[in-house]
Design a protein around this motif. Sequence first.
Motif, PDB file in Angstrom:
ATOM      1  N   GLN A 116      -7.892  20.470  24.301  1.00  0.00           N
ATOM      2  CA  GLN A 116      -8.130  21.240  23.070  1.00  0.00           C
ATOM      3  C   GLN A 116      -6.903  21.149  22.164  1.00  0.00           C
ATOM      4  O   GLN A 116      -5.776  21.297  22.618  1.00  0.00           O
ATOM      5  N   PRO A 117      -7.085  20.937  20.852  1.00  0.00           N
ATOM      6  CA  PRO A 117      -5.934  20.905  19.934  1.00  0.00           C
ATOM      7  C   PRO A 117      -5.252  22.273  19.879  1.00  0.00           C
ATOM      8  O   PRO A 117      -5.912  23.302  19.746  1.00  0.00           O
ATOM      9  N   LEU A 118      -3.916  22.280  19.991  1.00  0.00           N
ATOM     10  CA  LEU A 118      -3.152  23.531  19.958  1.00  0.00           C
ATOM     11  C   LEU A 118      -2.460  23.739  18.623  1.00  0.00           C
ATOM     12  O   LEU A 118      -2.455  24.832  18.084  1.00  0.00           O
ATOM     13  N   LEU A 152       7.405  26.152  21.576  1.00  0.00           N
ATOM     14  CA  LEU A 152       6.464  26.465  20.496  1.00  0.00           C
ATOM     15  C   LEU A 152       5.480  27.546  20.913  1.00  0.00           C
ATOM     16  O   LEU A 152       5.170  28.427  20.128  1.00  0.00           O
ATOM     17  N   LEU A 153       4.957  27.472  22.128  1.00  0.00           N
ATOM     18  CA  LEU A 153       4.069  28.516  22.610  1.00  0.00           C
ATOM     19  C   LEU A 153       4.128  28.584  24.132  1.00  0.00           C
ATOM     20  O   LEU A 153       4.528  27.641  24.798  1.00  0.00           O
ATOM     21  N   VAL A 154       3.741  29.765  24.645  1.00  0.00           N
ATOM     22  CA  VAL A 154       3.757  29.999  26.095  1.00  0.00           C
ATOM     23  C   VAL A 154       2.317  30.100  26.561  1.00  0.00           C
ATOM     24  O   VAL A 154       1.520  30.828  25.968  1.00  0.00           O
ATOM     25  N   VAL A 155       2.000  29.357  27.620  1.00  0.00           N
ATOM     26  CA  VAL A 155       0.636  29.288  28.137  1.00  0.00           C
ATOM     27  C   VAL A 155       0.639  29.667  29.609  1.00  0.00           C
ATOM     28  O   VAL A 155       1.490  29.219  30.377  1.00  0.00           O
ATOM     29  N   GLU A 156      -0.325  30.524  29.980  1.00  0.00           N
ATOM     30  CA  GLU A 156      -0.554  30.823  31.399  1.00  0.00           C
ATOM     31  C   GLU A 156      -1.583  29.814  31.889  1.00  0.00           C
ATOM     32  O   GLU A 156      -2.722  29.832  31.432  1.00  0.00           O
ATOM     33  N   LYS A 205      -3.686  26.133  15.807  1.00  0.00           N
ATOM     34  CA  LYS A 205      -5.141  26.193  16.004  1.00  0.00           C
ATOM     35  C   LYS A 205      -5.572  27.225  17.031  1.00  0.00           C
ATOM     36  O   LYS A 205      -6.763  27.334  17.314  1.00  0.00           O
ATOM     37  N   VAL A 206      -4.617  27.974  17.635  1.00  0.00           N
ATOM     38  CA  VAL A 206      -4.953  28.993  18.633  1.00  0.00           C
ATOM     39  C   VAL A 206      -4.258  30.298  18.269  1.00  0.00           C
ATOM     40  O   VAL A 206      -3.313  30.321  17.491  1.00  0.00           O
ATOM     41  N   LYS A 207      -4.752  31.414  18.862  1.00  0.00           N
ATOM     42  CA  LYS A 207      -4.140  32.728  18.675  1.00  0.00           C
ATOM     43  C   LYS A 207      -3.721  33.251  20.047  1.00  0.00           C
ATOM     44  O   LYS A 207      -4.172  32.759  21.076  1.00  0.00           O
ATOM     45  N   VAL A 208      -2.878  34.275  20.035  1.00  0.00           N
ATOM     46  CA  VAL A 208      -2.460  34.899  21.291  1.00  0.00           C
ATOM     47  C   VAL A 208      -3.691  35.503  21.961  1.00  0.00           C
ATOM     48  O   VAL A 208      -4.481  36.191  21.325  1.00  0.00           O
ATOM     49  N   GLY A 209      -3.871  35.198  23.240  1.00  0.00           N
ATOM     50  CA  GLY A 209      -5.007  35.708  24.006  1.00  0.00           C
ATOM     51  C   GLY A 209      -6.162  34.733  24.097  1.00  0.00           C
ATOM     52  O   GLY A 209      -7.090  34.964  24.866  1.00  0.00           O
TER      53      GLY A 209
END
Length: 132
Positions: A70-72, A121-125, A59-63
């Motif tokens: 929020q659903p990811l 699965l994903l990297v978050v700052e 449900k999200v894109k890079v950036g």
Amino acid sequence: MSAEDKKKALTVFKTDRHEDVAACFFAGLAVVIVLSYMAFFLPSVTIKAPVDGKLTEIKVKVGDTIAEGQPLYVYETKKKKFVQGQMQETAVTETFKSKTPGKVLSLKLAAGEAFKKGNGLLVVEHVKGTLP
């Protein structure tokens, strides 16, 4: 330990109670240091898969900037349970939500790919001052 033995023992504390208080203080200090490091100095967090499954939707894109809750991504997994002595498996679709605000840095998998528990699965700052 007798009172005479305690007087001869090498310690910086007068009693065992003082040692207990000092141990609690240093344990609390260690927790504060670790949480402060995670909140203010850790630049990014890799969100790992909670169970084995298959990624059905991202449900999200890079950036993208994300908010807490929020659903990811949406994933499909199998739930197992015993019913009347027999194992039953059912496919369940679940949504993983963000636990901290931040920005998506990278996506490790695409929709349709399978993953194992613990895979990134994903990297978050994350936002400084919040705990990931």
